[in-house]
Design a protein around this motif. Structure first.
Motif, PDB file in Angstrom:
ATOM      1  N   UNK A  44     -90.961 -11.975  17.792  1.00  0.00           N
ATOM      2  CA  UNK A  44     -92.018 -11.109  17.264  1.00  0.00           C
ATOM      3  C   UNK A  44     -92.316  -9.993  18.250  1.00  0.00           C
ATOM      4  N   UNK A  45     -92.609  -8.805  17.722  1.00  0.00           N
ATOM      5  CA  UNK A  45     -92.925  -7.643  18.555  1.00  0.00           C
ATOM      6  C   UNK A  45     -94.354  -7.212  18.256  1.00  0.00           C
ATOM      7  N   UNK A  46     -95.178  -7.148  19.263  1.00  0.00           N
ATOM      8  CA  UNK A  46     -96.573  -6.702  19.125  1.00  0.00           C
ATOM      9  C   UNK A  46     -96.713  -5.350  19.816  1.00  0.00           C
ATOM     10  N   UNK A  47     -97.460  -4.440  19.172  1.00  0.00           N
ATOM     11  CA  UNK A  47     -97.626  -3.081  19.699  1.00  0.00           C
ATOM     12  C   UNK A  47     -99.096  -2.833  19.985  1.00  0.00           C
ATOM     13  N   UNK A  48     -99.356  -2.331  21.178  1.00  0.00           N
ATOM     14  CA  UNK A  48    -100.713  -1.918  21.554  1.00  0.00           C
ATOM     15  C   UNK A  48    -100.620  -0.459  21.963  1.00  0.00           C
TER      16      UNK A  48
ATOM     17  N   UNK B  27     -96.832  -1.792  25.114  1.00  0.00           N
ATOM     18  CA  UNK B  27     -98.124  -1.144  25.368  1.00  0.00           C
ATOM     19  C   UNK B  27     -97.881   0.305  25.735  1.00  0.00           C
ATOM     20  N   UNK B  28     -98.720   1.175  25.202  1.00  0.00           N
ATOM     21  CA  UNK B  28     -98.655   2.601  25.515  1.00  0.00           C
ATOM     22  C   UNK B  28    -100.063   3.088  25.815  1.00  0.00           C
ATOM     23  N   UNK B  29    -100.224   3.808  26.887  1.00  0.00           N
ATOM     24  CA  UNK B  29    -101.548   4.311  27.253  1.00  0.00           C
ATOM     25  C   UNK B  29    -101.439   5.306  28.389  1.00  0.00           C
ATOM     26  N   UNK B  30    -102.548   5.581  29.018  1.00  0.00           N
ATOM     27  CA  UNK B  30    -102.596   6.525  30.142  1.00  0.00           C
ATOM     28  C   UNK B  30    -103.396   5.921  31.279  1.00  0.00           C
ATOM     29  N   UNK B  31    -103.155   6.432  32.477  1.00  0.00           N
ATOM     30  CA  UNK B  31    -103.989   6.112  33.626  1.00  0.00           C
ATOM     31  C   UNK B  31    -104.134   7.391  34.444  1.00  0.00           C
ATOM     32  N   UNK B  32    -104.641   7.261  35.651  1.00  0.00           N
ATOM     33  CA  UNK B  32    -104.888   8.451  36.466  1.00  0.00           C
ATOM     34  C   UNK B  32    -103.608   9.218  36.776  1.00  0.00           C
TER      35      UNK B  32
ATOM     36  N   UNK C  38     -96.230   7.800  17.902  1.00  0.00           N
ATOM     37  CA  UNK C  38     -95.386   7.757  16.716  1.00  0.00           C
ATOM     38  C   UNK C  38     -93.951   7.387  17.073  1.00  0.00           C
ATOM     39  N   UNK C  39     -93.467   7.893  18.229  1.00  0.00           N
ATOM     40  CA  UNK C  39     -92.111   7.550  18.688  1.00  0.00           C
ATOM     41  C   UNK C  39     -91.998   6.051  18.929  1.00  0.00           C
ATOM     42  N   UNK C  40     -93.007   5.483  19.594  1.00  0.00           N
ATOM     43  CA  UNK C  40     -92.976   4.048  19.904  1.00  0.00           C
ATOM     44  C   UNK C  40     -92.998   3.223  18.623  1.00  0.00           C
ATOM     45  N   UNK C  41     -93.867   3.582  17.679  1.00  0.00           N
ATOM     46  CA  UNK C  41     -93.927   2.805  16.431  1.00  0.00           C
ATOM     47  C   UNK C  41     -92.620   2.912  15.643  1.00  0.00           C
ATOM     48  N   UNK C  42     -92.012   4.109  15.647  1.00  0.00           N
ATOM     49  CA  UNK C  42     -90.734   4.246  14.965  1.00  0.00           C
ATOM     50  C   UNK C  42     -89.654   3.380  15.584  1.00  0.00           C
ATOM     51  N   UNK C  43     -89.638   3.298  16.895  1.00  0.00           N
ATOM     52  CA  UNK C  43     -88.649   2.466  17.594  1.00  0.00           C
ATOM     53  C   UNK C  43     -88.888   0.982  17.302  1.00  0.00           C
ATOM     54  N   UNK C  44     -90.162   0.571  17.273  1.00  0.00           N
ATOM     55  CA  UNK C  44     -90.470  -0.829  16.962  1.00  0.00           C
ATOM     56  C   UNK C  44     -90.017  -1.165  15.547  1.00  0.00           C
ATOM     57  N   UNK C  45     -90.237  -0.230  14.641  1.00  0.00           N
ATOM     58  CA  UNK C  45     -89.800  -0.464  13.267  1.00  0.00           C
ATOM     59  C   UNK C  45     -88.279  -0.582  13.190  1.00  0.00           C
ATOM     60  N   UNK C  46     -87.552   0.274  13.923  1.00  0.00           N
ATOM     61  CA  UNK C  46     -86.099   0.217  13.910  1.00  0.00           C
ATOM     62  C   UNK C  46     -85.586  -1.075  14.536  1.00  0.00           C
TER      63      UNK C  46
END
Length: 541
Positions: free
Chosen positions: A418-422, A460-465, A399-407
Motif C-alpha cells: 500500500x502507498x500512502x501520500x501526505x 511525504x511532500x512539504x517544505x522547511x526552512x 500534482x507530479x507526486x500524485x500522478x507518480x503514485x497513481x502510475x
C-alpha cells in the motif's frame, strides 16, 4: 631504460654501506692495518727515547723490532696477497707480534705489550675464532715467554706475561664474535631480500619506488613490461618523463604535470588514475595507478611508492558494454517514438470512450517516461560526466507526486504493497517537471520492489526552512551499511537485491541523484537492515 637496482630496501642499503665503512669485508686492506700498527710501534719507541733524553737511545732489540716492523710494512704493501692462499696474510700480524717480543726484550719495554691488541684484533677480524686462537698462541710464544726469559720470573713480569695473551685473546674473540653476528645478520637480510625480490617480481602489479628527488629507486619485472610499452626508446630513470602515456580516453597524451610519477614525486597521493601506455592497438595496456607518500622518521617527504594495475580487460569490457547499451538505446528509440506518435493520434479522436482515453493517457505517460529512461541510459553509456540538463518551469510538485503514485499503483497492488501520500493540495516549485517525475518514479519503484508482502510505503511532500522536502519511506528489507557508500554508483546493486533476484540494472538511484544535484539539491538515505529505508530529497526554493 633505467636499471631499477632490484628491490633492495633503504634499510638494507644503509646496513651494507655501514658494513663497508667499518671494513666488515672478507678481505681488509693489509697495508692499512699494518700501517696502524707501525705508527703505534714508532710512537712507543719515540716516547721511550724522549724519556731517555736521546732520540736514538731505544736499545738494540727494540731497534731490531723496528726493522722487522719496517720489513713487514713493505711486505704488506708490495705483496699481491689476493693471489696467495687466504692464510698467508696471517703472517703479517704474527711478524708484528714477533717485533713486539723484540721490543719488550729491554728493561724499558715492559709496557709495550699493550700493542699486542692490534695484531690480535687483525687475526680475529681476518680469521674469526681460529684467528683468536692464533692470537693467544702468538702472544704467548712470541711475546710473553721471551720477555720472561729475558727479564726474569718476577711478579710484575709474570703478571704482564699472563695478562697480555689474555687481553689480546679476549679482544680477538670479541671482534670475531661480533663479526659472526654481523655476518649472520647480513645473511638474514640477504635471505629476506631474496624473498622480497621474489614477491616483488611475482605480484601481478607494476611497482615503482621513487626517492625524494623523483629518481627511480626500483621497479619490479611487471612494471618493466609496462615501461617498454610506454618508453620504447628507453627511460632515464626520473619521474615525469614524457612517452606513449595517454589519458583515460586512450588518445590524449599526458603532459609532464599530469604524469603519475611526477605527481607522486611532488608528494601527492591518489588512487585509480586510469592511463593507457603504448600506441599499438594490439599490445597497448590500460593501467590503474595509485600512489602513496614515503616519509622519513621526522615525517618529511622521502619518496613515493606507485602501483600500476593492469585493467585492460576491464576497460575493454566497459567499452563493449557501453557500445552495446548505446546500440540498444538507439534501437529502442524508434519503436518508442512510433508508439508515442500513434497514441497521441488516438487521443486526438473525439469518439473514444472515457475509459479508453484514460488508458491511452496512461500508455502515453509511460511511453514518455520510458523514452526518457532510454535517453538517460544512452547518456550513461556515453560516459557523459557533466551535469544533467534540466528545463525549469513553475511546476505543481504535489500534482507530479500524485500522478507518480497513481502510475505506481498497479505494480504496488501486484506486490500487495500500500502507498500512502501526505502532500498539500498544491506546492509550486521552479523545477523540471518531467525530471522530477522521474525522481519520484525511481524512488517509488525501489520502495515497492524492496518492500515485503503487505508492506507500506509512505510518500511525504512539504517544505522547511531550506526549501522543498520529498521523502519516500518503506518498511522493507533495508540496506546494509557496507552498501550505502556505493548506493548511487552506476550499475551497482545491493547484496540483498542480488540474493532476492529483484529486477533492476542499478541505474535508478544514480540518475535520481544526477537530477536532484542538477536542481542544486541533495539526496539523503536513512536505512536499517531488516527495518526499512527512507530516501529524502531536498531542493532549494
Amino acid at each position: 631504460m633505467a636499471d631499477p637496482g632490484g628491490s633492495v630496501g633503504h634499510l638494507e642499503r644503509r646496513l651494507l654501506g655501514l658494513r663497508q665503512r667499518l671494513l666488515f669485508t672478507d678481505e681488509p686492506d693489509p697495508g692499512v692495518l699494518q700501517g696502524v700498527f707501525a705508527l703505534l710501534y714508532v710512537l712507543d719507541l719515540t716516547l721511550r727515547a724522549a724519556g731517555n733524553g736521546s732520540p736514538l737511545d731505544v736499545g738494540m732489540w727494540p731497534t731490531v723490532g723496528l726493522a722487522l716492523t719496517a720489513i713487514t710494512s713493505v711486505l704488506a704493501v708490495a705483496v699481491p696477497w689476493e693471489r696467495l692462499p687466504p692464510w698467508a696474510v696471517g703472517l703479517l700480524p704474527m711478524l708484528d707480534l714477533a717485533a713486539l717480543g723484540l721490543s719488550r726484550m729491554d728493561e724499558q719495554g715492559g709496557g709495550a705489550g699493550i700493542l699486542a691488541v692490534v695484531p690480535a684484533l687483525w687475526l680475529g677480524r681476518q680469521f674469526g675464532r681460529r684467528g683468536a686462537v692464533a692470537a693467544v698462541l702468538g702472544t704467548t710464544l712470541l711475546l710473553a715467554l721471551p720477555s720472561l726469559v729475558f727479564l726474569g720470573f718476577t711478579g710484575v713480569n709474570l703478571s704482564r706475561a699472563v695478562l697480555i695473551p689474555v687481553v689480546a685473546g679476549w679482544a680477538a674473540f670479541a671482534i670475531a664474535s661480533a663479526l659472526d653476528q654481523v655476518r649472520a645478520g647480513m645473511d638474514v637480510i640477504a635471505h629476506q631480500r631474496r624473498i622480497s625480490e621474489a614477491i616483488f617480481d611475482t605480484v601481478d602489479v607494476g611497482l615503482v619506488l621513487l626517492d625524494r628527488t623523483g629518481a627511480y629507486e626500483g621497479m619490479n619485472k611487471r612494471h618493466e613490461d609496462f615501461m617498454r610499452l610506454a618508453y620504447p626508446a628507453g627511460h632515464a630513470g626520473t619521474a615525469g618523463q614524457l612517452g606513449l602515456v595517454y589519458g583515460g580516453d586512450g588518445s590524449t597524451l599526458f603532459a609532464r604535470d599530469e604524469m603519475p610519477t611526477y605527481r607522486a614525486s611532488r608528494g601527492e597521493e591518489f588512487a585509480d588514475i586510469r592511463i593507457w601506455v603504448g600506441n599499438d592497438p594490439l599490445t597497448r595496456r590500460a593501467l590503474s595507478v595509485s600512489a602513496r607518500r614515503v616519509e622519513d622518521e621526522r615525517g618529511a617527504f622521502a619518496g613515493a611508492a606507485l602501483a600500476y594495475k593492469d585493467v585492460t580487460d576491464f576497460m575493454r569490457a566497459l567499452r563493449v558494454k557501453d557500445e552495446f547499451v548505446a546500440s540498444v538505446s538507439h534501437e529502442l528509440r524508434t519503436p518508442l517514438t512510433s508508439i508515442n506518435g500513434y497514441v497521441n493520434i488516438l487521443l486526438e479522436r473525439d469518439d473514444l470512450p472515457t475509459d479508453v482515453v484514460a488508458q491511452l493517457e496512461v500508455v502515453a505517460r509511460n511511453t514518455v517516461r520510458l523514452t526518457r529512461l532510454v535517453s538517460d541510459l544512452l547518456h550513461t553509456a556515453q560516459n557523459d560526466e557533466g551535469p544533467m540538463r534540466v528545463v525549469r518551469e513553475h511546476t505543481d510538485l504535489a500534482a507530479v507526486v500524485r500522478g507518480c503514485v497513481e502510475a505506481a499503483g498497479p505494480a504496488a497492488r501486484r506486490a500487495q504493497v500500500t502507498i500512502a501520500v501526505d502532500a498539500p493540495d498544491t506546492l509550486t516549485a521552479n523545477v523540471d517537471a518531467e525530471r522530477m517525475a522521474q525522481v519520484v518514479d525511481n524512488l517509488l519503484s525501489n520502495a515497492v520492489k524492496y518492500s515485503r508482502r503487505e508492506g507500506h510505503v509512505r510518500v511525504r511532500l512539504g517544505t522547511d526552512a531550506g526549501g522543498v522536502v520529498l521523502s519516500v519511506a518503506d518498511d522493507g528489507i533495508g540496506i546494509d551499511a557496507a552498501d550505502r557508500d556505493r548506493l548511487f554508483t552506476r550499475f551497482f546493486r545491493t547484496r540483498e537485491a542480488e540474493e532476492r533476484a529483484i529486477q533492476g540494472v542499478g541505474l535508478g538511484l544514480s540518475i535520481t541523484r544526477s537530477i536532484v544535484e542538477a536542481h542544486g539539491g541533495r539526496v539523503e538515505v536513512h536505512s536499517q537492515l531488516g527495518v526499512g529505508s527512507e530516501f529524502v530529497v531536498r531542493l532549494p526554493q
